[in-house]
Motif scaffolding. Structure first.
Motif, mmCIF file in Angstrom:
data_model
loop_
_atom_site.group_PDB
_atom_site.id
_atom_site.type_symbol
_atom_site.label_atom_id
_atom_site.label_comp_id
_atom_site.label_asym_id
_atom_site.label_seq_id
_atom_site.Cartn_x
_atom_site.Cartn_y
_atom_site.Cartn_z
ATOM 1 N N LEU A 191 0.845 -1.191 0.000
ATOM 2 C CA LEU A 191 0.000 0.000 0.000
ATOM 3 C C LEU A 191 0.882 1.242 0.000
ATOM 4 O O LEU A 191 1.744 1.394 0.860
ATOM 5 N N LYS A 192 0.646 2.142 -0.940
ATOM 6 C CA LYS A 192 1.527 3.298 -1.135
ATOM 7 C C LYS A 192 1.607 4.168 0.111
ATOM 8 O O LYS A 192 2.695 4.637 0.483
ATOM 9 N N VAL A 193 0.472 4.392 0.781
ATOM 10 C CA VAL A 193 0.481 5.281 1.941
ATOM 11 C C VAL A 193 1.352 4.724 3.066
ATOM 12 O O VAL A 193 1.978 5.471 3.822
ATOM 13 N N TRP A 194 1.424 3.390 3.162
ATOM 14 C CA TRP A 194 2.255 2.767 4.178
ATOM 15 C C TRP A 194 3.684 2.557 3.680
ATOM 16 O O TRP A 194 4.646 2.752 4.434
ATOM 17 N N SER A 195 3.832 2.161 2.434
ATOM 18 C CA SER A 195 5.178 1.870 1.926
ATOM 19 C C SER A 195 6.029 3.129 1.833
ATOM 20 O O SER A 195 7.230 3.101 2.137
ATOM 21 N N ASP A 196 5.432 4.243 1.401
ATOM 22 C CA ASP A 196 6.189 5.493 1.340
ATOM 23 C C ASP A 196 6.695 5.885 2.720
ATOM 24 O O ASP A 196 7.851 6.314 2.879
ATOM 25 N N THR A 197 5.829 5.733 3.703
ATOM 26 C CA THR A 197 6.239 6.067 5.074
ATOM 27 C C THR A 197 7.311 5.116 5.571
ATOM 28 O O THR A 197 8.333 5.544 6.129
ATOM 29 N N PHE A 198 7.103 3.833 5.350
ATOM 30 C CA PHE A 198 8.044 2.843 5.873
ATOM 31 C C PHE A 198 9.430 3.013 5.276
ATOM 32 O O PHE A 198 10.432 3.085 6.005
ATOM 33 N N PHE A 199 9.527 3.079 3.960
ATOM 34 C CA PHE A 199 10.846 3.171 3.330
ATOM 35 C C PHE A 199 11.491 4.532 3.595
ATOM 36 O O PHE A 199 12.720 4.623 3.726
ATOM 37 N N GLY A 200 10.686 5.593 3.684
ATOM 38 C CA GLY A 200 11.246 6.901 4.015
ATOM 39 C C GLY A 200 11.800 6.947 5.430
ATOM 40 O O GLY A 200 12.925 7.419 5.657
ATOM 41 N N VAL A 201 11.037 6.424 6.373
ATOM 42 C CA VAL A 201 11.498 6.401 7.760
ATOM 43 C C VAL A 201 12.670 5.446 7.915
ATOM 44 O O VAL A 201 13.620 5.718 8.661
ATOM 45 N N LEU A 202 12.631 4.315 7.214
ATOM 46 C CA LEU A 202 13.733 3.350 7.283
ATOM 47 C C LEU A 202 15.034 3.961 6.762
ATOM 48 O O LEU A 202 16.100 3.794 7.373
ATOM 49 N N LEU A 203 14.957 4.683 5.638
ATOM 50 C CA LEU A 203 16.154 5.316 5.084
ATOM 51 C C LEU A 203 16.731 6.344 6.059
ATOM 52 O O LEU A 203 17.946 6.367 6.297
ATOM 53 N N TRP A 204 15.875 7.174 6.627
ATOM 54 C CA TRP A 204 16.359 8.167 7.594
ATOM 55 C C TRP A 204 16.911 7.495 8.845
ATOM 56 O O TRP A 204 17.903 7.934 9.419
ATOM 57 N N THR A 205 16.319 6.382 9.269
ATOM 58 C CA THR A 205 16.811 5.653 10.444
ATOM 59 C C THR A 205 18.228 5.144 10.208
ATOM 60 O O THR A 205 19.097 5.262 11.079
ATOM 61 N N VAL A 206 18.482 4.573 9.031
ATOM 62 C CA VAL A 206 19.817 4.057 8.717
ATOM 63 C C VAL A 206 20.824 5.207 8.624
ATOM 64 O O VAL A 206 21.950 5.116 9.154
ATOM 65 N N ILE A 207 20.435 6.294 7.946
ATOM 66 C CA ILE A 207 21.336 7.455 7.834
ATOM 67 C C ILE A 207 21.630 8.027 9.214
ATOM 68 O O ILE A 207 22.786 8.330 9.554
#
Length: 436
Positions: A191-207
């Motif tokens: 689901l786009k509304v969840w996937s955009d949030t998940f991958f965006g937050v995941l990327l910032w978490t790793v950075i």
């Protein structure tokens, strides 16, 4: 002759019968009492019904039912209570099965020893041997049982929530929850509304974890090396001053920092305006907010690495530095060839722990920005939210417990896999294996 297989079959028929058959009366009566106690407790507590509730999660929700001309509230099943009770019943059943298997094994082993002509220990001798050779296990048994029900059970419960639809508006007791398998995991990435949030937050978490770990680690080592220089005077004073941020509770430090970087009335922006500059949106602009968090995290995290580095620097032989000076090495060469390798060797596991800790660095993010500024493209998350703060908002603010559990599982898998992979590649782990 009493056959080993006969004793095992009798113990399989009912706990304790095999021990009685082999002539171990006291042990047999104890196993027999344990079996009767479990069956009695299971019947009194309706253990099968608890296990059924774990499977079905309830049949009838609570709600209003019309009886004749009257409407009354009827209390139905509460899925969460059924899940918890079912888990407790399942753990109790597993413990009973383990004791049941131990009884069969003991009866068979006793029969084998008797058939071989060896002397069988009496009950008193068995207790004495257990107290001498297995004393540590006996002492740890009670804490292990408490850990099982007070730590392992809640952990399993939180994991199982990820496989249910326990989320607003489907909340007990007005509604029943159901097992949905991996549907929540699929929704998170499809689901786009969840996937955009998940991958965006995941990327910032790793950075965030990588940059925060690197800056605090390098900064702490550099500060320790500078203070450790022979020409630096008042070393005790500088050490004390640099440790002050660590000594002050992080809650106080972070709240003070939040007020200092406040966009409207913060003293930092006030000073900038006094010299004719515009105030900086420290906490309201996404990029400035992330940079501010990095600086604040360095203020709190550098003293921790610095304290560790002080201890390691005192263990490095001075002969190495003197030999390097004879060979014409400068300060940079000595740091790069001697200090840094020794630091990395001793602190590699700690560095991995710091990286894992920064992935779950809840305090800095939540107390400084509360995950903000707002990101309109994210579902219940802001620009600076980490996975752990997003999990917190999903669970406590939005009642999306199943998705929060999914995020918790992902955090655990990510930290565990990265930590194990990184640690196994460190020099300290490889040399430890060679020594062993």
């Amino acid at each position: 002759m009493r056959k080993p297989i006969a004793g095992a079959l009798l113990s399989a028929l009912f706990m304790g019968l095999g021990q009685l058959y082999q002539g171990q009366r006291m042990k047999g009566f104890l196993f027999l009492a344990a079996g009767i106690g479990f069956l009695g407790g299971a019947a009194a507590l309706d253990l099968p019904e608890y296990l059924r509730g774990l499977w079905t999660l309830g049949d009838q929700p609570s709600g209003l039912v019309k009886v004749g001309k009257l409407t009354q509230m009827v209390e139905g099943d509460h899925s969460i209570f059924l899940l918890i009770k079912g888990l407790m019943a399942l753990l109790a059943a597993l413990l009973a099965v383990a004791l049941y298997a131990a009884g069969i094994r003991d009866a068979y082993k006793t029969g084998v020893l008797r058939e071989a002509g060896q002397k069988i220990r009496t009950f008193r001798q068995t207790l004495r041997a257990m107290s001498q050779r297995n004393f540590a296990y006996l002492v740890l048994l009670l804490p292990a049982v408490f850990i099982l029900f007070l730590t392992v059970l809640p952990l399993i419960f939180s994991i199982l929530l990820a496989f249910t639809n326990y989320a607003d508006p489907n909340l007990p007791p007005a509604n029943l929850i159901d097992w949905v398998g991996f549907a929540n995991f699929v929704k998170l990435v499809s689901l786009k509304v969840w996937s955009d949030t998940f991958f965006g937050v995941l990327l910032w978490t790793v950075i965030w974890a990588a940059v925060a770990t690197a800056t605090t680690y390098v900064g702490g080592i550099l500060v320790a090396v500078l203070i450790h220089q022979p020409r630096i005077r008042f070393k005790a004073f500088w050490r004390t001053v640099m440790i002050v941020p660590f000594a002050i509770p992080s809650l106080i430090s972070l709240l003070v920092m939040r007020n200092m970087f406040n966009n409207k009335f913060g003293p930092i922006n006030d000073m900038l305006r006094m010299i004719g500059l515009e105030g900086v949106p420290w906490l309201t602009n996404p990029m400035w907010a992330k940079a501010t968090l990095m600086v604040v995290n360095m203020w709190i995290g550098i003293p921790i690495t610095m304290i560790l580095a002080f201890g390691i620097l005192t263990t490095i032989p001075r002969d190495l530095y003197e030999a390097a000076e004879v060979d014409g090495a400068g300060s940079y060469q000595k740091f790069r060839r001697i200090t840094l390798p020794m630091m990395l060797f001793a602190t590699a596991p700690v560095l991995i722990m710091q990286f894992a800790g920064n992935i779950n660095n809840f305090n800095v993010i939540y107390l400084m920005t509360d995950g903000g500024p707002v990101n309109t493209h994210y579902q219940y998350a802001g620009h600076t939210d980490l996975l752990v703060t997003w999990l917190y908002k999903l669970a406590l603010d939005q009642a999306q417990y199943s998705f929060a559990s999914v995020i918790g599982i992902i955090i655990f898998l990510m930290i565990a896999s990265l930590s194990i992979w990184s640690y196994r590649r460190t020099r300290s782990y490889k040399e430890e294996g060679m020594i062993a």
